[in-house]
Design a protein around this motif. Structure first.
Motif, PDB file in Angstrom:
ATOM      1  N   SER A 256     109.924 -45.564   4.555  1.00  0.00           N
ATOM      2  CA  SER A 256     110.708 -45.892   2.882  1.00  0.00           C
ATOM      3  C   SER A 256     110.299 -45.180   1.663  1.00  0.00           C
ATOM      4  O   SER A 256     108.841 -45.050   2.365  1.00  0.00           O
ATOM      5  N   VAL A 257     111.114 -44.110   1.092  1.00  0.00           N
ATOM      6  CA  VAL A 257     111.107 -43.314   0.742  1.00  0.00           C
ATOM      7  C   VAL A 257     111.286 -44.095  -0.601  1.00  0.00           C
ATOM      8  O   VAL A 257     113.019 -43.662  -1.337  1.00  0.00           O
ATOM      9  N   LEU A 258     110.551 -44.332  -1.925  1.00  0.00           N
ATOM     10  CA  LEU A 258     110.865 -45.053  -2.963  1.00  0.00           C
ATOM     11  C   LEU A 258     110.103 -43.993  -4.428  1.00  0.00           C
ATOM     12  O   LEU A 258     109.784 -43.086  -4.764  1.00  0.00           O
ATOM     13  N   ILE A 259     111.192 -44.237  -5.209  1.00  0.00           N
ATOM     14  CA  ILE A 259     111.573 -43.180  -6.396  1.00  0.00           C
ATOM     15  C   ILE A 259     110.565 -43.870  -7.631  1.00  0.00           C
ATOM     16  O   ILE A 259     110.936 -44.968  -7.546  1.00  0.00           O
ATOM     17  N   THR A 260     109.347 -43.070  -7.818  1.00  0.00           N
ATOM     18  CA  THR A 260     108.707 -43.162  -8.769  1.00  0.00           C
ATOM     19  C   THR A 260     108.716 -42.473  -9.936  1.00  0.00           C
ATOM     20  O   THR A 260     108.577 -42.991 -11.609  1.00  0.00           O
ATOM     21  N   ASP A 261     109.519 -41.074 -10.016  1.00  0.00           N
ATOM     22  CA  ASP A 261     109.085 -40.327 -11.163  1.00  0.00           C
ATOM     23  C   ASP A 261     111.396 -39.795 -11.322  1.00  0.00           C
ATOM     24  O   ASP A 261     111.105 -38.415  -9.948  1.00  0.00           O
ATOM     25  N   PRO A 262     111.836 -39.987 -11.283  1.00  0.00           N
ATOM     26  CA  PRO A 262     113.216 -39.029 -11.624  1.00  0.00           C
ATOM     27  C   PRO A 262     113.135 -38.035 -12.047  1.00  0.00           C
ATOM     28  O   PRO A 262     113.722 -36.835 -11.177  1.00  0.00           O
ATOM     29  N   SER A 263     112.400 -37.454 -12.915  1.00  0.00           N
ATOM     30  CA  SER A 263     112.772 -36.468 -13.157  1.00  0.00           C
ATOM     31  C   SER A 263     112.018 -35.519 -12.811  1.00  0.00           C
ATOM     32  O   SER A 263     112.384 -34.132 -12.985  1.00  0.00           O
ATOM     33  N   LYS A 264     111.142 -35.965 -11.238  1.00  0.00           N
ATOM     34  CA  LYS A 264     110.210 -34.951 -10.700  1.00  0.00           C
ATOM     35  C   LYS A 264     111.251 -35.003  -9.280  1.00  0.00           C
ATOM     36  O   LYS A 264     110.233 -33.615  -8.265  1.00  0.00           O
ATOM     37  N   LEU A 265     112.471 -35.355  -8.984  1.00  0.00           N
ATOM     38  CA  LEU A 265     112.837 -34.932  -7.793  1.00  0.00           C
ATOM     39  C   LEU A 265     113.664 -33.952  -7.776  1.00  0.00           C
ATOM     40  O   LEU A 265     113.626 -33.287  -8.648  1.00  0.00           O
ATOM     41  N   THR A 266     113.432 -32.883  -6.479  1.00  0.00           N
ATOM     42  CA  THR A 266     114.267 -31.527  -6.406  1.00  0.00           C
ATOM     43  C   THR A 266     115.108 -31.448  -5.814  1.00  0.00           C
ATOM     44  O   THR A 266     115.721 -30.160  -5.801  1.00  0.00           O
ATOM     45  N   GLY A 267     115.428 -32.221  -5.169  1.00  0.00           N
ATOM     46  CA  GLY A 267     117.069 -32.428  -4.510  1.00  0.00           C
ATOM     47  C   GLY A 267     117.114 -31.200  -2.926  1.00  0.00           C
ATOM     48  O   GLY A 267     117.636 -31.240  -2.835  1.00  0.00           O
ATOM     49  N   HIS A 268     115.711 -30.997  -2.722  1.00  0.00           N
ATOM     50  CA  HIS A 268     115.303 -31.132  -1.254  1.00  0.00           C
ATOM     51  C   HIS A 268     114.849 -31.203  -0.694  1.00  0.00           C
ATOM     52  O   HIS A 268     115.674 -32.513  -0.062  1.00  0.00           O
ATOM     53  N   ASN A 269     115.471 -31.320   0.760  1.00  0.00           N
ATOM     54  CA  ASN A 269     115.233 -31.668   1.606  1.00  0.00           C
ATOM     55  C   ASN A 269     113.815 -31.683   2.837  1.00  0.00           C
ATOM     56  O   ASN A 269     113.151 -30.762   2.323  1.00  0.00           O
ATOM     57  N   TYR A 270     113.560 -32.798   3.195  1.00  0.00           N
ATOM     58  CA  TYR A 270     111.833 -32.564   3.559  1.00  0.00           C
ATOM     59  C   TYR A 270     112.549 -33.488   5.170  1.00  0.00           C
ATOM     60  O   TYR A 270     113.002 -33.990   5.435  1.00  0.00           O
TER      61      TYR A 270
END
Length: 665
Positions: A256-270
Motif C-alpha cells: 500500500s502506498v499512502l499519500i502524505t504530501d500531494p505537493s511532493k508527488l512527482t508523477g514518476h513511475n516506481y
C-alpha cells in the motif's frame, strides 16, 4: 457504581474494586465512617474527577489539576465548584486560496457573573478532535483594550505536585476581532497539505480582578471543528492511496502506498523489487523508474511504513505462509470444520486445513514442502452416494476422480480395536504411522491450479486409526461430524494429505513407508482434518459435481515486482459533502498487523466502534464516545491477535453496520 466502606483518615477498610482488574478504581466514600441509629438519615455527596489529555500521562496530569481545583472548592464550602464561564462563540471555517479562514460571532461578550466578566477570544489549532489544551496550540488571542493583558493564576504543577503561578491568558490589548486567517500548520510549523484535515477551536475567556478570586480566570469549553485543506481542488489529497499493480510473480503480498504530501508527488513511475540476503531473508528496494534512481535499497520486510519519500509512505505486508482462504467453485460444500475442534489450529478452514506435514507436526522437523512451493489446490469429488460412516460403497474404478492413494495406519501393532478392522490391517510393524497399501480408495482428485489453464494432478494419502472410535475400512471417508469427533485424542483421525508431487497410478517406494520416517519424509503440502457435513454423499448426481478449492498464500519472493505511478490513485477519498453515515471497507485487507478503518458522520453522534472475532466475542473497542460530524480514520493493530477472520462493527446514532476484515500473519 459502588460505595466502598473505609476511613480516609485512618486509611483502613478500603476495597480495591469489585471484580475489577488492578488499577481500575470506581467510586469510593471519602467522608469517613458514620453510625446509623434507627430512624437516622445521612446525606452522602459524590464527587467524580476525570481528566482527558493527549495521552495517558497528560490525562493523569489533568486529573491532578482537577483534583486540586476540587480541593479549593471543598475548602470554600463547595462554593464555586465550577467557576462561571462565558459561552462558546459560534464559529465557521472555510478554505480561502492558500489559507484557512476562521470566523466567529460575539454573543459571549455580554457575559458577567460572580465577579467574572468577558475579556477576550482565544484561537487554537489542535492535532485531533480531542477537546484539550494539551492537544493543541494557541495561535491567536484577541482581547479588550482595558489594560488587562497577561493573566497569571494559581495552579498545581502536575509533574511536581507543587503550586505555581503560570501565565494562563495571553492578552495584549490588541482589540477584539472576529476572524483569523491561518496561513500554515502551526503545530508542525509547516505549510498546509492538500486534503489533510486540520482542527480548530475558538473560546472566550473571562477575568475576575478580585484579590481573593481563585481561580481568577475561566474559559469556555472547546467546540472543535475541522476542515480538509482545499480538498475540493483537482488532484490527489493527503490520505489517498496510490494504485499499485503486481506486475510479475506469484506472491499474494500486499503493498500500500499512502499519500502524505500531494505537493511532493512527482508523477514518476516506481518499482518495488525484491532480493535475498545471505541466510535467505527477503529484502526490497524502491526504484524511481523515470529517473533510473534507487531511492531505497535492501529494506527488510516489515509492516511499519517507510520513511516519507516523494510525498508517500510505503507499507509492505508479506502474507502468512500456508492457506489463505477456501471457496466452492461448484456444487455443494461437503466438508466441515465441525467435529474438528481445531486439532492443530491450522491457518485455514477454521483450523481444519493447513500447510503442514506429519513429519513437521509430530517430529518437529522442518516443513517437507517449502512455503514457496505451496499451491492453490482444487479437490474434485468423485461420486459416492452412500452416506454411512463405515466402509461405504465407492464408485467403479472408471470414475476419473477416484484416486489411488497412500494409506497409513496409527496403532497398527496394537490389538484390533474392532473386529471389522482386521482385514484392513496389513502391515503391523511399519512404525508409528505404518504404511498399509496403495489403492484406488480416495474419492476425490487433487489438482495444482496455480495455472488454471494447465492444472496438474497431485498425489494424495490418508491416515486411519486403529482405535475404538476409528474407521479402519481401507478407504478415505471423512467422518460424519454429528457422529464422530475427528480430533487427535479420541477421534477416527481420518485425515487427508495432499502431496506436492505429480499424480501416478504406480506406487512410489519412497512414500510406501512409515509416514513419520524422518529419514525420507513424505512431501505433504496440505493437512486436512475435516469431517463430512453430516450424513452426506459426494457429488451424488455426477462425478466432479462438488468441488472444494484451497487457496494458498504465496510469500513475496525475488520474482515479484510491484509498480505504481504516483499520479494514479485507487479512488479512495474522503466524501466532499457528508450527507449519510458510512462505514468503509478497511484498507489494506487482508492486513498484517495494522489496517485503517474509516467512516463518516453527517451529524454529531455517539460512536462505538468495536472488533469482534468469528465467534462474536468482543476483542477490542477502538472508539467509544461522542464525535462531531466529519470523516474519521482509525488504525487497528492486530499484532497481539491470531490470524483469522474478524469483524468490525460501528454504532453511531441509529446507524449500525458490520464488515469483515482478515488478519494474515
Amino acid at each position: 457504581n459502588y460505595v466502598f466502606t473505609g476511613d480516609p483518615v485512618a486509611g483502613t477498610g478500603w476495597l480495591d474494586g469489585v471484580a475489577l482488574p488492578p488499577g481500575d478504581r470506581r467510586q469510593g466514600m471519602a467522608s469517613g465512617p458514620f453510625t446509623f441509629a434507627p430512624g437516622d438519615t445521612q446525606e452522602v455527596v459524590f464527587a467524580e474527577i476525570a481528566g482527558d489529555g493527549q495521552d495517558y500521562l497528560h490525562s493523569v496530569y489533568t486529573v491532578k489539576e482537577y483534583s486540586y481545583n476540587a480541593l479549593l472548592a471543598f475548602r470554600n464550602m463547595m462554593q464555586g465548584i465550577k467557576s462561571p464561564s462565558p459561552s462558546n462563540p459560534l464559529m465557521t471555517i472555510t478554505n480561502n486560496n492558500d489559507s484557512v479562514q476562521i470566523q466567529w460571532e460575539n454573543s459571549s461578550e455580554g457575559f458577567t457573573q460572580s465577579g467574572f466578566s468577558f475579556e477576550g477570544y482565544n484561537v487554537y489549532q489542535l492535532s485531533s478532535n480531542l477537546p484539550s489544551k494539551d492537544n493543541g496550540k494557541l495561535i491567536a488571542t484577541f482581547d479588550k483594550v482595558d489594560g488587562i493583558k497577561s493573566i497569571f493564576g494559581e495552579a498545581l504543577n502536575p509533574a511536581t505536585d507543587n503550586l505555581y503561578f503560570p501565565q494562563q491568558q495571553f492578552g495584549t490589548d490588541n482589540g477584539l476581532q472576529y476572524s483569523f486567517t491561518a496561513s500554515k500548520d502551526y503545530i508542525n510549523n509547516a505549510p498546509f497539505i492538500k486534503g489533510k484535515k486540520y482542527y480548530y477551536a475558538v473560546t472566550s475567556y473571562a477575568y475576575n480582578p478580585g484579590i481573593s478570586a481563585n481561580p481568577n480566570n475561566t474559559e469556555s469549553n472547546f467546540q472543535i471543528q475541522n476542515i480538509a485543506y482545499n480538498y475540493n481542488l483537482p488532484g490527489p489529497n493527503y490520505g489517498d492511496y496510490i494504485k499499485v499493480t503486481h506486475s510479475s510473480g506469484q506472491s499474494t503480498g500486499i503493498i500500500s502506498v499512502l499519500i502524505t504530501d500531494p505537493s511532493k508527488l512527482t508523477g514518476h513511475n516506481y518499482s518495488v523489487l525484491f532480493d535475498t540476503l545471505q541466510g535467505g531473508s527477503i529484502v526490497w528496494s524502491l526504484e524511481d523508474v523515470s529517473t533510473n534512481t534507487i531511492l531505497l535499497s535492501k529494506q527488510l520486510l516489515q509492516t511499519t511504513p517507510t520513511a516519507d519519500i516523494d510525498g508517500f509512505l510505503i507499507t509492505i505486508m508479506n502474507p502468512q505462509n500456508g492457506m489463505k482462504d477456501w471457496s466452492i467453485p461448484q456444487g455443494t460444500r461437503r466438508f466441515t470444520w465441525a467435529g474438528n475442534a481445531g486439532v492443530f489450529g491450522f491457518e485455514g478452514f477454521n483450523g481444519a486445513i493447513g500447510w503442514s506435514s506429519p513429519d513437521y507436526l509430530f517430529n518437529g522437523d522442518p516443513q517437507t514442502v517449502p512455503a514457496g512451493d505451496v499451491h492453490n489446490t482444487l479437490l474434485t469429488l468423485a461420486q459416492v452416494t452412500d452416506t454411512t460412516s463405515f466402509n461405504p460403497n465407492f464408485p467403479a474404478a472408471s470414475d476419473v476422480n477416484l484416486s489411488f492413494g497412500y494409506r497409513y495406519l496409527r496403532g497398527a501393532s496394537k490389538a484390533v480395536a474392532d473386529p471389522r478392522f482386521a482385514s484392513y490391517i496389513i502391515n503391523t510393524s511399519g512404525g508409528t504411522y505404518a504404511f498399509q497399501d496403495f489403492a484406488q480408495t480416495v474419492p476425490l482428485s487433487a489438482w495444482n491450479v496455480d495455472d488454471p489453464a494447465h492444472p496438474q494432478r497431485l498425489v494424495v494419502g490418508y491416515l486411519e486409526n486403529n482405535a475404538v472410535n476409528g474407521l479402519v475400512d481401507g478407504k478415505y471417508w471423512p467422518p460424519d461430524y454429528s457422529q464422530y469427533d475427528n480430533t487427535a485424542s479420541t477421534g477416527p483421525r481420518e485425515w487427508l494429505w495432499v502431496f506436492n508431487a505429480p499424480y501416478s497410478t504406480t506406487v512410489n517406494a519412497a512414500y510406501a513407508e512409515d509416514a513419520l520416517s524422518s529419514n525420507n519424509p513424505i512431501p505433504v503440502m496440505w493437512f486436512c482434518t475435516v469431517a463430512r457435513s453430516g450424513p452426506v454423499p459426494f457429488s451424488p448426481d455426477a462425478t466432479g459435481e462438488d468441488q472444494f478449492l484451497i487457496i494458498a498464500n504465496h510469500g513475496i519472493g525475488i520474482n515479484d515486482v510491484f509498480t505504481f505511478n504516483s499520479s494514479i490513485l485507487t479512488g479512495i477519498k474522503l466524501n466532499k459533502i457528508i450527507s449519510t453515515y458510512t462505514l468503509n471497507q478497511n484498507y489494506p485487507n487482508p492486513f498484517n498487523p495494522t489496517t485503517t478503518i474509516s467512516y463518516q458522520l453527517p451529524v454529531t453522534s455517539k460512536v462505538v466502534l468495536k472488533i469482534y472475532d468469528i465467534l462474536g466475542k468482543d476483542v477490542v473497542t477502538l472508539v467509544n464516545g461522542d464525535q462531531i460530524s466529519g470523516s474519521y480514520h482509525v488504525q487497528f493493530d492486530g499484532s497481539k491477535l491470531a490470524s483469522g477472520v474478524y469483524f468490525y462493527r460501528i454504532q453511531a446514532g441509529n446507524f449500525v453496520q458490520t464488515k469483515k476484515l482478515i488478519l494474515l500473519k
